[in-house]
Structures are given as structure tokens and as C-alpha cells.
Scaffold this active site. Structure first.
Site, PDB file in Angstrom:
ATOM      1  N   ASP A  10      49.819  26.302 -55.992  1.00 25.42           N
ATOM      2  CA  ASP A  10      50.290  26.480 -54.762  1.00 25.42           C
ATOM      3  C   ASP A  10      51.521  25.776 -54.424  1.00 25.42           C
ATOM      4  O   ASP A  10      52.035  24.933 -55.249  1.00 25.42           O
ATOM      5  CB  ASP A  10      49.344  26.108 -53.759  1.00 25.42           C
TER       6      ASP A  10
HETATM    7  C1  BGC Z   1      50.399  28.854 -49.358  1.00 28.15           C
HETATM    8  C2  BGC Z   1      49.941  30.220 -50.104  1.00 28.15           C
HETATM    9  C3  BGC Z   1      51.425  31.019 -50.185  1.00 28.15           C
HETATM   10  C4  BGC Z   1      52.369  30.111 -50.755  1.00 28.15           C
HETATM   11  C5  BGC Z   1      53.613  30.671 -50.976  1.00 28.15           C
HETATM   12  C6  BGC Z   1      51.401  28.163 -49.592  1.00 28.15           C
HETATM   13  O1  BGC Z   1      51.764  27.543 -48.346  1.00 28.15           O
HETATM   14  O2  BGC Z   1      49.207  28.210 -49.137  1.00 28.15           O
HETATM   15  O3  BGC Z   1      48.869  30.843 -49.763  1.00 28.15           O
HETATM   16  O4  BGC Z   1      51.221  31.941 -51.134  1.00 28.15           O
HETATM   17  O5  BGC Z   1      52.620  29.306 -49.715  1.00 28.15           O
HETATM   18  O6  BGC Z   1      54.424  30.964 -49.982  1.00 28.15           O
END
Ligand code: BGC
Length: 732
Positions: A282
Site C-alpha cells: 500500500d
Molecule cells: C489506500 C489504497 C489505495 C492507495 C493508492 C492508499 O492510501 O490505502 O487503498 O489503493 O492509497 O491510492
């Protein structure tokens, strides 16, 4: 003749299998041959994902540094670069690198790309795999024609805590419903389109992110292996089984080890589940392991993640910065890097990016397809099927006559941006249809009066008088209340999930002024609204429905669509009940409502939810009869007759629950094991059966995986707390 036919079929089958094997080995040979040409730095580049910062001023082009990195092959994939023009620009830079390996473009397409669908929790409420699939299909297509190869969806985090802001993105509280959603959305996202375009989906966040203690985002999840396997992991397993191309790890730790490098999770994924795709971190989650207090520094974090099996580093820069020296120092074997790079190359090959890196970039196609009439109509029908009828006294709904005067009241009645909810990526210029607009187009000859009444938050009641005056004069009042778009979502956890501001007070005044009031509650989570639940004549829970919100609401208000959605996550009555969920254990002292006993009750509030899991009303009535349960060849079969005995056509959600009565580990009081939306015209009846394979009864117990044999009760329920039928049975 039969023999000839048999041999012909056999020949075709062998030929197909050979062709498939040939293709598989071709793609692997291609990946190996590319890999053999790559330097260590180029390999590590494939494991590095950076943002295009498109939301800010323009993508990487303004950032010399990133442009240079692209040209040097130091970036393998990007997020937040959208649209044919911009993805083409970035791709052109990457193709200028020594080996010209094309980029992957990933994006948070959570509930639509340009045409916005209801939030995923609302899709879960539809309890309908086809509805979920339709939303995923249109979203995949709109993303693909905008240069996107990879959608960061479905979000599969089961959660029992509505304070957690991210419940809006997920499937709710039930692992079985979540697994149905995982399967349906994975298949629908990834199935190739006729012109060969297809997107990769991403099962996130692996794992137990929804178990954040206190519902506070990013918080620790502290859970037993039983809860991990029986509650949080099933939808991920379903996604893996249905061939999801990628996983994303979660931010949280599980039992002391962050998911970005938790060996237990990756062993499970790659070994036990035989998963063939790759895993992305993530955003920044590898470097956050230092903050967790797990890794000594970013270098150790890179080492731990790559060893665990995390393929791509999103926005931590840990792989790019430290893997070269970790390999030189002999701390990370190059073969580990090769394995990860190979996973990425195989996906790029499958997407045919080596044949034509620009095949997703075509402005004409993008302009023609985004927000097309067909896409909007899909969004409208999906939205209508996601609305839950919570209350309907004196059959106030549906409104069949045309009212002469309609009062449209409330801070959400004409608020375009709020209709989309959180997690929309092209939100600068919202186009959603509001309730007020839809009322005007539905009743062109009626007098429509709009009064906001109050804001979403704050204490200002000065608009109450005008709003109640408008209500008094109207034949019909539509009252739109709820949360603003940014009150649920990532980093939007709330300590108080009551309807914000003075909205409940406003509602009370409106009901006094005119009992012909329909309350529409909009938001990203189950909210608490006890006064409204008690006093409102009719309530529709409409979530954040997206582009076609207003139209879909009016379809339901007027009875063009009979509501069929159900509660996907228990609605608490009181904050102190949280977590409140249906599939709890019985304990030795189950709660009794009566005072003065030594049971597991609260002495000051009820332990029962306001609306239980599976709850929802319809404009018609259904009668269940001729119910039989049989066990046969690895299957539990429930046969029943269902009759629509009311005045409207409509769908009934048939829900089958099981309870294992005793065994080596205690089991929940109810577990949803099968459901089906059954559509019947008024007066129509149908006899059908629902099957539950015995394999679905397996569970993780005190001694690991158990096959689920034993003594059970099987139930048919109108919801998790209201059983129509029960029978005891033995599963061999
Ligand atoms: C979120 C994810 C997301 C990623 C990319 C993160 O902060 O937890 O769900 O896909 O950002 O934007």
C-alpha cells in the site's frame, strides 16, 4: 456416429489444452528472455511504483527527477496518471529507456471511473452478484479506455466497526457476502472486452485491515487465527480462486508483524492458495514498518518485504534505494528479485503491452465511451438496486400519484458533490443528478419548493421555520439528510457516527409539520439516527449512489423499482454497542433483555442492533412454504416455494443461515451460507432450491482446518434476527 462425435470432442479438448500449454510456456519464455537482458537496476525499476501526482499540477513532466527515472527504466508502474493523453506521455518516456519496457498504469477505481456507481458498501447491500458485476464491468471499461491497466479494487476488508471510515469501500460485515462480491467483481473486472482490452483487478487490503481496533484507521488488528481465517480471509481466498491478477497488502500489523512483510500471510497466499499473481504494497507501507517499530530502518524494511514476497513497492522508494546494495551485500539473493520481476513481466505480457504499449490510449474511444448513455443507465439501475427500505408506515411508499406540491428539504437534497461520496478520482467537476433535479424532472407540472433547513454540521437551526412552513403546504415531503462526501473514507474514522449537526432535530420538526414525509438517509456507513428511526413514517437508506443518485432515488420513490437491498452491516442503536454484528458467538451467558439477571447484557442500553444484517423491506409481501432440507452427495439442499402475495412485482432475498451446535471449537450463532434474490411478479410463485456444498462448512478451529461435519441447525431468515424456518440436521 456417437463414437465419431466422442473422438472429435476428445481431439478438440487435447488440441485446446495443448494450445493453452503452448501459450503459457510462450509467455514464460518471453518473460525469461526479457529478464535475461536486464541489469539489476532495471529489474529493481520494475518493482518500483510512483505516483504521477496528477491531482496536483500535472504529472511527472514537471518533475525532472521522475521523468529522468522513467527514461532510465527506474519505474515499472505508476498511479494517478489518467487519460489517454497523459498515460501516452508517460509511456513514451518509459519506452525511451534502454530496454523500452512499458509501464503499468494503476488507479483507484473504487466505484466507477467517470460514471460513478454506488459506493461498494451499497453494492454489497444489493446482495446481488449481477449488480456488483455490472458496476465492475462498466468501471473496468471506462478505466481501460482511459489508459488504465490496473484497478485497485475490489476492496475486500470485512469490518464490524462502522466508526472505521473505510467501511464505505468494502463489503460489510459478512465473510460469505464478501466472498460472493470478491468472485463477482474479480471476474467482471478482468474478463477481456471484445477488442481485447482488459484490466487487472487488485484484492485489497491483505489482510485484516478492517479489524482496526476502535475503528480508528491504520490501527493495529489484534486477532485470533480463527478470526483471521474465518472472518477476514475468505473474500481474499475467493478472489485468488477466481484468478485475481494482483493483491495489495494492508497498512496494519497482525499479531505484531506489519502486513507489508508478514511471512504468515505470504506463505498462505503463495503456498497454501497457490497464488500466481503479484502483490503491491500500500502507499508507503514498506517505509512505515520503521514507524511501526518493526524495521530498524528503511533498508531493513526493503529486505523484510522482498523476502516475505511483496512484489512492488508503491511510493516508499525503499526497493529502488536499497535493493541494489542489499543484493551486492548478499543479503538478498538476485533470484528473489528475478522471481518478483518475472511476476510483473508476465502481467505486462498478458496485457499485450509489449505488442502495443499504446493500445489503451485512444482519445476518440475515451471521448465516446466515458459517461455514455448506456453507462449512465447501468449506474441508475445499480443505484436503485442498492437502496434499502428501512421503514414504510401506512404504505406511504411507493408514491403512485403525482403530488401537486412537493417540498424537497435537507442539506443533501441539492448537493451534487456529496452524491458521489468519497474515492472518486475525477471529482473536480461533479455531474451527479441531485434529488432536487430528479424531483423536478419527475414532476414537471408540480410546484416544487426547496428548503435546505440546516447544514450537514453545525448548530444553526435558523432555517427550520422556513423548512417546516414548506413541509406544511406540501402534499409530499422528501427529506434528504446524512453525511458529507468526506465524512467516510480513508482516514475518515469517526468517534461519533450519529447523524451530524441538527439534522435529527430538523427531521422531528418536519414530521410534526407533515407526516407524508419520506426520509432519505445518505452516507458512507451505517449511521445512528434513533429519533428518525422511531418517528419517521418512511425511511430509505440511499448511501452515496453516484452519478445517477437522484434519478435512482425517484425510481424507488415512485415504485418504478421495488427496493430489494438489505443491510450489509448491522446498524447500531448506540455507540456503546459497537462492535455489534450478527455472527457472534453464543457465550455461556447470552444476553437477556430483562433486568436483574447475570447475562451478557448492557444494563443501560439494548444489545440488539437497530437494523440487523440482512434486514430490508419491500413494497410487496412474500410467502414461504413447502420448505424441505435434504443432504446429498456433498451438498445441503434447501427446497422451497416462494409466492409474491402482495400488490407489486418485486425481489425477495432468500437467506440461508447455519449454526453448528457443538464441536471442538464454538461457532457463531448464525452464519450466512447461501442467498438469492428471487424476482416474482405479483401473484407469481416459484419452487426452487439453494445448494450449500459441504466444503463451505469448513472452518478454522482450535486444531486448524476442520471439515465442518457435525450437528447443525439450518434456518431460512428474513434477516439474521428473524427466522422463518429452522431444522436440526446432521452433516456426515
Ligand atoms: C489506500 C489504497 C489505495 C492507495 C493508492 C492508499 O492510501 O490505502 O487503498 O489503493 O492509497 O491510492
Amino acid at each position: 456416429m456417437k463414437r465419431i462425435y466422442f473422438f472429435l470432442c476428445l481431439f478438440l479438448l487435447v488440441a485446446t489444452l495443448r494450445l493453452q500449454a503452448q501459450r503459457a510456456s510462450d509467455r514464460e519464455a518471453q518473460a525469461d528472455s526479457i529478464l535475461s537482458l536486464m541489469t539489476l537496476e532495471e529489474k529493481i525499476g520494475q518493482l518500483n511504483m510512483l505516483t504521477g501526482n496528477w491531482e496536483a499540477t500535472g504529472p511527472v513532466l514537471n518533475d525532472r527527477n521522475k521523468a529522468d527515472k522513467l527514461k532510465n527504466g527506474e519505474i515499472g508502474s505508476m498511479l494517478n496518471v489518467k487519460g489517454s493523453i497523459h498515460t501516452r506521455e508517460m509511456q513514451t518516456l518509459a519506452l525511451g529507456s534502454r530496454l523500452g519496457i512499458p509501464l503499468l498504469f494503476g488507479q483507484d477505481v473504487i466505484h466507477g471511473y467517470k460514471t460513478i456507481f454506488p459506493i461498494p458498501l451499497a453494492l454489497a447491500a444489493s446482495f446481488d452478484a449481477e449488480v456488483m458485476a455490472l458496476a465492475a464491468r462498466v468501471s473496468a471499461r471506462e478505466a481501460a479506455v482511459s489508459g488504465i491497466h490496473w484497478v485497485f479494487s475490489p476492496m475486500l476488508d470485512v469490518s464490524r466497526d462502522p466508526r472505521w471510515g473505510r467501511v464505505m469501500e468494502g463489503p460489510g460485515e459478512d465473510p460469505y457476502l464478501a466472498s460472493v462480491m470478491a468472485a463477482s467483481m474479480t471476474r467482471s473486472y478482468q474478463h477481456p472486452f471484445e477488442d481485447g482490452l482488459k484490466v487487472m483487478a487488485c484484492a485489497k487490503h491483505f489482510a485484516a485491515y478492517g479489524g482496526a481496533i476502535g475503528g480508528r484507521d491504520y490501527n493495529t488488528a489484534d486477532l485470533s487465527l480463527q478470526t483471521l481465517h474465518n472472518i477476514y480471509l475468505p473474500p481474499f481466498r475467493a478472489a485468488a480462486r477466481h484468478g485475481i491478477a494482483t493483491f495489495m497488502c494492508s497498512f496494519n500489523e497482525i499479531n505484531g508483524v506489519p502486513a507489508s512483510a508478514n511471512p504468515y500471510l505470504y506463505e498462505l497466499l503463495y503456498k497454501d492458495w497457490n497464488y500466481q499473481g503479484f502483490v503491491v504494497s500500500d502507499w508507503g507501507s514498506i517505509r512505515e514498518m520503521v514507524v511501526h517499530g518493526y524495521s530498524k530502518d528503511r533498508k531493513q524494511a526493503a529486505e523484510q518485504s522482498v523476502h516475505a514476497g511483496l512484489t512492488i513497492d508503491m511510493e516508499s522508494n525503499c526497493y529502488a534505494e536499497y535493493l541494489p546494495e542489499l543484493v551486492t551485500e548478499g543479503k538478498v539473493a538476485e533470484s528473489i528479485i528475478d522471481r518478483a520481476v518475472r511476476q510483473v513481466l508476465l502481467q505486462k505480457i498478458d496485457l499485450k503491452l509489449f505488442e502495443d504499449p499504446f493500445r489503451y490510449c485512444n482519445e476518440d474511444r475515451e471521448n465516446n465511451e466515458l459517461l455514455s448513455a448506456a453507462n449512465r443507465s447501468a449506474a441508475r439501475s445499480v443505484a436503485a438496486r442498492s437502496i434499502i427500505l428501512l421503514k414504510n408506515e401506512n404504505a406511504l411508499l411507493p408514491v403512485k400519484d403525482t403530488p401537486r406540491t412537493v417540498a424537497v428539504i435537507g442539506p443533501l437534497a441539492d448537493s451534487r458533490r456529496d452524491m458521489d461520496g468519497n474515492w472518486v478520482m475525477l471529482s473536480n467537476d461533479p455531474i451527479a443528478v441531485t434529488l432536487l433535479e430528479a424531483v423536478r424532472s419527475n414532476y414537471p407540472h408540480s410546484r416544487i419548493v426547496f428548503e435546505k433547513g440546516c447544514d450537514i454540521t453545525g448548530e444553526d437551526c435558523s432555517g427550520f421555520d422556513q423548512a417546516t412552513a414548506a413541509a406544511r403546504e406540501a402534499d409530499l415531503v422528501l427529506l434528504a439528510l446524512g453525511e458529507a462526501w468526506d465524512m467516510s473514507g480513508e482516514a475518515r474514522s469517526k468517534g461519533d457516527i450519529s447523524l451530524p449537526g441538527v439534522q435529527q432535530q430538523l427531521a422531528t420538526e418536519i414530521y410534526k409539520a407533515n407526516p407524508r414525509t419520506i426520509t432519505l438517509l445518505m452516507g458512507g456507513r451505517p449511521m445512528i439516527f434513533e429519533e428518525i428511526a422511531r418517528e419517521a413514517p418512511a425511511i430509505l437508506y440511499t448511501w452515496w449512489l453516484g452519478t445517477e443518485a437522484g434519478n435512482a432515488i425517484m425510481d424507488v420513490v415512485r415504485g418504478e423499482v421495488n427496493p430489494s437491498a438489505r443491510v450489509p452491516m448491522s446498524f447500531p442503536r448506540h455507540l456503546g454497542q459497537i462492535p455489534v454484528y450478527y455472527n457472534h458467538k453464543n457465550t455461556g451467558r447470552p444476553p437477556q433483555e430483562s433486568p436483574g439477571n447475570y447475562s451478557g447484557r448492557y444494563i443501560d442500553i439494548s444489545h440488539k442492533p437497530r437494523y440487523p444484517f440482512g434486514y430490508g423491506l419491500s413494497y410487496t409481501r412474500f410467502h414461504y412454504s413447502d420448505i424441505t432440507v435434504s443432504t446429498q452427495a456433498g451438498n445441503l439442499r434447501v427446497t422451497l416455494k416462494l409466492e409474491n402475495t402482495g400488490e407489486e412485482d418485486g425481489s425477495e432475498l432468500v437467506q440461508v443461515y447455519l449454526q453448528k451446535l457443538w464441536g471442538e471449537t464454538t461457532r457463531p450463532v448464525r452464519e450466512l451460507k447461501q442467498f438469492r434474490q428471487v424476482y416474482l411478479a405479483r401473484g407469481e410463485e416459484q419452487t426452487f432450491h439453494l445448494d450449500i456444498p459441504y466444503s463451505d462448512l469448513a472452518y478454522y478451529g482450535n486444531n486448524g482446518w476442520m471439515d465442518g461435519s457435525g450437528e447443525y441447525k439450518i434456518y431460512l431468515g428474513r434477516n439474521a434476527n428473524d427466522m422463518i424456518y429452522e431444522q436440526q440436521l446432521h452433516i456426515p
